[in-house]
Enzyme design. Structure first.
Site, mmCIF file in Angstrom:
data_model
loop_
_atom_site.group_PDB
_atom_site.id
_atom_site.type_symbol
_atom_site.label_atom_id
_atom_site.label_comp_id
_atom_site.label_asym_id
_atom_site.label_seq_id
_atom_site.Cartn_x
_atom_site.Cartn_y
_atom_site.Cartn_z
ATOM 1 C CE1 TYR A 90 -3.387 -2.865 0.522
ATOM 2 C CE2 TYR A 90 -4.646 -0.837 0.633
ATOM 3 C CZ TYR A 90 -4.597 -2.202 0.452
ATOM 4 O OH TYR A 90 -5.754 -2.910 0.211
ATOM 5 C CD GLU A 267 -17.284 0.245 6.158
ATOM 6 O OE1 GLU A 267 -16.520 0.973 5.499
ATOM 7 O OE2 GLU A 267 -18.057 -0.585 5.645
#
Lengths: 318, 368
Positions: A90, A267
């Site tokens: 990433y 989340e």
């Protein structure tokens, strides 16, 4: 002067007269709209909701005046801490993230980026503006992207407690596989700020991908829920975000002890938190959009968006 | 012939340029303004306000540091599990005929913009005390009964409310049955001969009341006119750090029609081209700290005016509007919260919550 030239001249005069009348008309129309600097004249957006049922503003383009808001916050000498995690592959997203942030994110205000990575040498050298700072923090690598995602809560909690409390006024926690393409600034500040998920802003609550198993701490029963918030961006005051990250981390630990992992990881826990600790401000999906190339009628301006990526390629596991 | 034609062309061109300049001039109504947001108030530098130089950088701020201990407002809008209410879409605003948020993102409260079940349950968890002040001097004491009785029916029902009634005739205050958790304190003040003085002196009395009694006792305060009555729900949706109510006669007009103080000699001066809303002096409120700053500032400004032998056109309401221009309210209440008259109606007003009661001015005021 010949007849032809005179005709041209008259035509020219007529054109000028029409042009003048038209500009006068346009000017009048514009100023009469501006006379309506009040309720029923200047409505902002009528195609979206600009306030929640508990009276938190929902920020869309057209619901705020950037001149007024900027001048208000400029007088407050604020610092905005901004965290981002780039582990494994990433790190490739960092350059675009930082460069686009320098162009669009809290421009003119003091911003301190906190970048967590397992490969500090992969962090690109991005030129930062005045009063913009970057701190790189090293983390151990992890094998599962779900673990990387979830561990952020604990790391954020520690960061706020140990370092930020006396240094920053606000904090935003953002995903790194993203890019800024429009203004994101002080209109987003508030005590507790959530961003409406770009895939769920138009859906009834039973479609929301809340955690539906009662065994998980993130469980939200059917019939409850206001909005579906994205885990890719949230923020607020240091105190409130500390409480958020601490609570989510505690809930996730209880789940681990019970061998259960919420369907959308942190989340899901974030959504549980926001259901019972209502955000004081919501950001519309302009503030985290699906993809730069996608459009939607309601989203007049994309400010911050996921970038296209090949999940199989960048993630350490499937 | 040629000269005349050229002259006409030049004239036309000049006219267009003039139009353009006027357009650009209209574009420049900017002013640096201060907002009280949730968070920390930074006391700004002390600057006297120069009425002519009113374009930028105006600040009214505290002189010195106050040592008051404010009752802390618990943080967060906590909601309980199991509370059921209709889902609100992110796309469909509940009211499309009015604005529900200002340009600095403060909500404007109209019927339909909030869910009372949800909001009540959030604030019930916070153990709040709401102080409420009213002034009933001279013949205005006749309004007290209706005010208090209707408040008991509609105003913050189910929450702790402490009324503070200022009057020069405590013996005329009627006996009104108060609900549980509601209390009434009567405070004696001196009579005054001019209704304008009565109106303006409220700022100082409020400032002192907050300093001496309320600071550690109440979370929020509302300051209301007494010649009024409640007809509908006024509850926790109205709470915020600094709350102004939009004037019922001036919510649908352009800012140049607002009855701001227009004389630069007054501290309440607001030049043409500036202003967000016209706020009613009959109702305002917020957190103790913010309302203390408001009343203190207004009181100071009025003293300066008095020393200069000038009285603002709408007395303390003019000073209130000046304050709210430079210290943006964090929440606005629509004219539902301060209406013209119970018998008057308007398309946008779906429910009248609090309104003036009709009265004969010549009869109740000590002076015309």
């Amino acid at each position: 002067m010949t007849m032809r030239l005179r005709h041209i001249f008259h035509f020219f005069l007529l054109g000028m007269f029409v042009g003048l009348s038209l500009s006068g008309l346009i000017y009048w129309v514009i100023t009469s709209i501006w006379f309506g600097n009040h309720l029923t004249g200047n409505l902002g957006r009528t195609d979206v909701a600009s306030v929640t049922p508990w009276l938190a503003p929902i920020v869309w383009e057209g619901t705020f005046d950037s001149t007024v808001i900027d001048s208000i916050y400029k007088q407050q000498n604020i610092t905005v801490a901004t965290t981002v995690f780039a582990l494994g592959k990433y790190t490739r997203f960092l350059r675009d993230f930082l460069e686009s942030a320098e162009e669009h994110y809290f421009v003119g205000f003091r911003v301190h980026y906190y970048l967590f990575t397992d490969q500090p040498d992969e962090v690109p050298n991005v030129k930062l503006g005045q009063e913009r700072y970057l701190t790189v923090k090293k983390l151990p690598s992890m094998n599962r992207w779900q673990d990387i995602s979830m561990s952020r809560m604990e790391i954020l909690e520690k960061l706020i407690k140990n370092e930020l409390a006396s240094e920053a006024d606000y904090i935003f926690c953002l995903d790194v596989d993203t890019k800024f393409i429009g203004r994101w600034s002080v209109e987003s500040l508030g005590r507790l700020v959530g961003v409406i998920h770009p895939w769920f802003f138009n859906a009834p609550r039973f479609i929301f991908t809340y955690e539906r198993r009662p065994e998980s701490q993130a469980y939200i029963p059917a019939g409850e829920g206001d909005y579906y918030f994205t885990g890719a961006a949230f923020g607020g005051s240091l105190k409130d975000v500390h409480h958020l990250t601490k609570t989510c981390q505690e809930q996730m630990n209880i789940d681990i002890a019970n061998s259960i992992e919420a369907i959308w990881h942190e989340e899901s826990h974030l959504n549980k938190y926001f259901l019972y600790n209502k955000p004081s401000k919501l950001l519309s999906p302009e503030y985290l959009w699906r993809d730069i190339s996608m459009s939607s009628g309601y989203v007049k301006i994309i400010r911050f968006s996921h970038v296209a990526k090949n999940n199989a390629e960048v993630r350490p596991n499937l | 012939m040629l000269l005349r034609q050229n002259f006409i062309i030049i004239l036309v061109f000049f006219g267009m340029v003039l139009c353009g300049l006027i357009y650009l001039n209209n574009n420049q109504c900017r002013c640096n303004q201060k907002i009280k947001e949730q968070g920390i108030i930074n006391g700004g530098t002390d600057e006297t306000i120069h009425p002519r130089k009113s374009r930028c950088n105006q600040q009214i701020s505290e002189q010195g540091i106050t040592n008051l201990e404010w009752k802390q407002n618990t943080f967060g809008l906590r909601s309980s599990p199991g509370l059921l209410y209709k889902q609100q879409s992110a796309l469909v605003g509940s009211r499309t005929d009015v604005a529900s948020v200002t340009s600095w993102s403060a909500p404007i409260i109209w019927e339909g913009t909030f869910d009372s079940t949800l909001i009540d349950s959030i604030y019930k968890q916070q153990n709040l005390t709401i102080a409420t002040t009213a002034f009933a001097l001279g013949k205005y004491v006749r309004f007290v009964k209706d005010f208090l009785e209707s408040a008991e029916q509609h105003y913050f029902v189910g929450f702790r409310v402490n009324y503070y009634l200022f009057t020069d005739q405590p013996e005329l205050v009627p006996e009104v049955k108060m609900g549980e958790n509601h209390s009434l304190t009567v405070l004696k003040v001196q009579s005054l001969n001019r209704w304008q003085d009565i109106s303006m002196s409220r700022m100082e009395k409020l400032e002192k009341l907050i300093e001496s009694e309320l600071a550690s006792e109440a979370n929020y305060i509302f300051c209301l006119d007494i010649d009024t009555k409640f007809y509908g729900h006024w509850g926790v949706e109205s709470l915020g750090r600094l709350v102004g109510v939009i004037h019922p006669w001036l919510y649908d007009t352009s800012r140049d029609r607002f009855t701001y103080e227009r004389s630069p000699k007054s501290q309440a001066y607001i030049p043409a081209g500036e202003g967000d809303y016209y706020y009613a002096g009959a109702a305002f409120g917020g957190s103790l700290e913010d309302v203390h700053h408001l009343t203190k500032t207004c009181r100071e400004q009025m003293s300066i005016d008095a020393a200069n032998s000038i009285e603002a056109v709408w007395q303390e309401e003019s000073h209130l509007n000046k304050y709210f221009l430079l210290n943006k309210p964090s929440k606005l209440l629509s004219p539902e919260y301060m209406w013209r008259d119970i018998n008057a109606s308007a398309a946008q007003i779906k429910i009248v919550r609090f309104t003036n009661v009709p009265k004969n001015y010549a009869e109740v005021r000590p002076n015309p």
